[in-house]
Design an enzyme around this catalytic site. Sequence first.
Site, PDB file in Angstrom:
ATOM      1  N   GLU A   1       0.820  -1.223   0.000  1.00  0.00           N
ATOM      2  CA  GLU A   1       0.000   0.000   0.000  1.00  0.00           C
ATOM      3  C   GLU A   1       0.851   1.270   0.000  1.00  0.00           C
ATOM      4  OE1 GLU A   1      -0.789  -2.699   1.719  1.00  0.00           O
ATOM      5  OE2 GLU A   1      -2.778  -3.213   0.978  1.00  0.00           O
TER       6      GLU A   1
ATOM      7  N   HIS B   1     -12.415  -5.670   7.623  1.00  0.00           N
ATOM      8  CA  HIS B   1     -13.001  -5.493   6.291  1.00  0.00           C
ATOM      9  C   HIS B   1     -14.320  -4.741   6.364  1.00  0.00           C
ATOM     10  CE1 HIS B   1     -10.070  -8.651   5.532  1.00  0.00           C
ATOM     11  NE2 HIS B   1     -10.176  -8.409   4.240  1.00  0.00           N
TER      12      HIS B   1
END
Lengths: 325, 394
Positions: free
Chosen positions: A60, A127
Amino acid sequence: MPTLTYLQAIGRGLWEEMERDPAVVMLGEDIGVYGGAFKVTEGFLSHFGPERVLDTPISENAIVGAAIGMSYLGLRPVAEFQFIDFIACAFNQITNFVAKSHYRWGAPVPLVLRGPCGGGVHGGPFHSQNPEMYFVHTPGLKVVCPAGAADAKGLIKAAIRDPNPVLFFEHKFLYRRIKEEVPDGDVVVPLGQAAVKREGKHLTMVTYAAMLYTCLEAAEKLSQQDGLECEVIDLRTLLPLDKETILGSLKRTNKLLVVHEDTRTGGLAGEIAAVIMEEAFEELDAPVMRVTSLDTPVPYSPPLEEYFLPNAEKVMKAARDLARY
Amino acid sequence: MELTKQQHLELYYWMQLNRKLEDLLTNLFRQNKIVGGLYSSLGQEAISVATTYALEKRDWIAPMIRNLGAVLVKGYQPRDLIMQYTAKAGSPTGGKDGTAHFGDLKQKRVISPISMLGDLIPVMTGIGLGARYLGREEVALTWIGEGGSSTGVFHEGLNFAAVRKAPLVLVLENNLWAYSTPIYLQTAAKHFADRAKGYGIPGVIVDGNDVLEVYRVTQEAVARARRGDGPTLIEAKTFRRKGHAQHDPAKYVPQWMLKEWEAKDPILRYEKHLTEKKLWTEKGKQEILARIDTELKQELAAAEASPLPQPEVAAQGVYCDGCHEIRAEWKRSPDEVKPPRNIPSKWFKGRDPALAVAAIPPVAKPEKETVMVGANPRREKKQRKQTKQERQRK
């Protein structure tokens, strides 16, 4: 006007921007061959080619870093986080490199960081999160949280064209559940403008993302059951915050309820309440109230998650309390 | 490419300017004129100067805090650095940031660093990839300390650059100390350049105090990057002769180590070389030094003439409101990337991710080792011999 899902509308917006401007490129994990974990970018690789749709390693920091570098050359990179929870892995690049760049040395960073946020899909603690407030607290960023399909398409276009870094939080609960008519062609929804989604005179609900539908459901029931007419405002953009629309509505209703799916402490509701105290205290007939998630991580098991999240009943209860005040 | 006599002298000029400017800044620090910390590159000047000197004007750098020489070579004036350190309105950041934290996207092609180490590596990877996308054969170069190479983003950035064969040169300045932490607490590897093997890129070790060697290896890495062959990790072995910053007396550094490295001073060494090779005369040297002296006096005066910023400037410039033009500069026709005419450019031939599976050979052949950075073949031979002897003993 075609009827599109929220997900299709975002995909269509991205597609049209890539068609319009060759400076728009994309990078992220599994966005190419696989079309993204939620298939937002399905078909992009074969249409736009591997130079414009970059599958990246699971990095990321490198994804955001590379997007920064590209944006310094005048490109318009759009980077995807597979789940927005992973934005935490790039926190430093975003808050220190991206956000401060224009202020410190006059280098604009015209990039878009997008990804699926939010709960209600039993994704568990990693999530399901709504990390928008880390970034709303960071000067230099713009934060967009669309709720409608047409808005999502118009806002992603505005985000890509904006000279500033824009974080675009797509609520995954809405991806395939929301279907609406989306105008064809180049319709841009400007950043920083809230929208009144239901008019009412008794109180104002301020909300964004998936909670818009919770508020609309609550407002409809309150109208039918109690004759209570609630105005519902969809913020659409959290940073910059459209104070005028909020204050304008408050002037008509004199009561304000903020509803968000983010957790309570340090959530946007606190900021909105403070703005009202400073700028419209005299307009208030009751304290500003809020309905939010609990101050806990997002739990996994359905009964736990349902307990954690706001819902129409919780909103109705708060609205009734506020109306009675 | 051989350096001309003139270029040899230019290298000397930049190294001396770097050092003398730092001396000047140290004086300002002692007079309390520097607002924040002051970071010295004493003994590391050859790296900043030679690596940047190996680049072309169109190439990009992102300096670290000790790369004063690099920004000078890239076209910043000493006054810019003095004003940065003294927080003046006339500084490149207008007083919003200090030290080497400044840059210029348009003319000088310098990317401003941030204090968090390693973040520049993927950013410069993005610069390289973006330039290639636009059809521009430009190289991005940045530095990292051996300490900064312990960050996660170092790995993420260099790996991504390697995967995409980005035109990146990463110069790892191993100055043996990360603040007070010695290298043996930073890595268990013998050489930092050895890590390159893990990324599938060349790792090169160079004597960081030998300006000509640094120039040579950087030039090779730059040529490689420009050819499209991908990044290179250069480990420049050197030594930090001052503390982490001015406030740090660095008592943790042993005296013998300091003495050893003082003797390896890159400027003294280069002076000797220039004399031995008859590339200059004593008069020539004195002219350069006098020139630097005069320049720095003028630069200091100019910097001191700048006022401090107006307080309300603090509230300005968080967002770009159209104040900066954002436009990609294409060196190839954008039509090449527009569907349906987009034909993958030559770099992408056979690299289309959809074709990746076909590119994997069905049976993995054991590859013969070709490059082992830092390996000593004689030592390996010795080790083999030792194992053989041990086996025989058993």
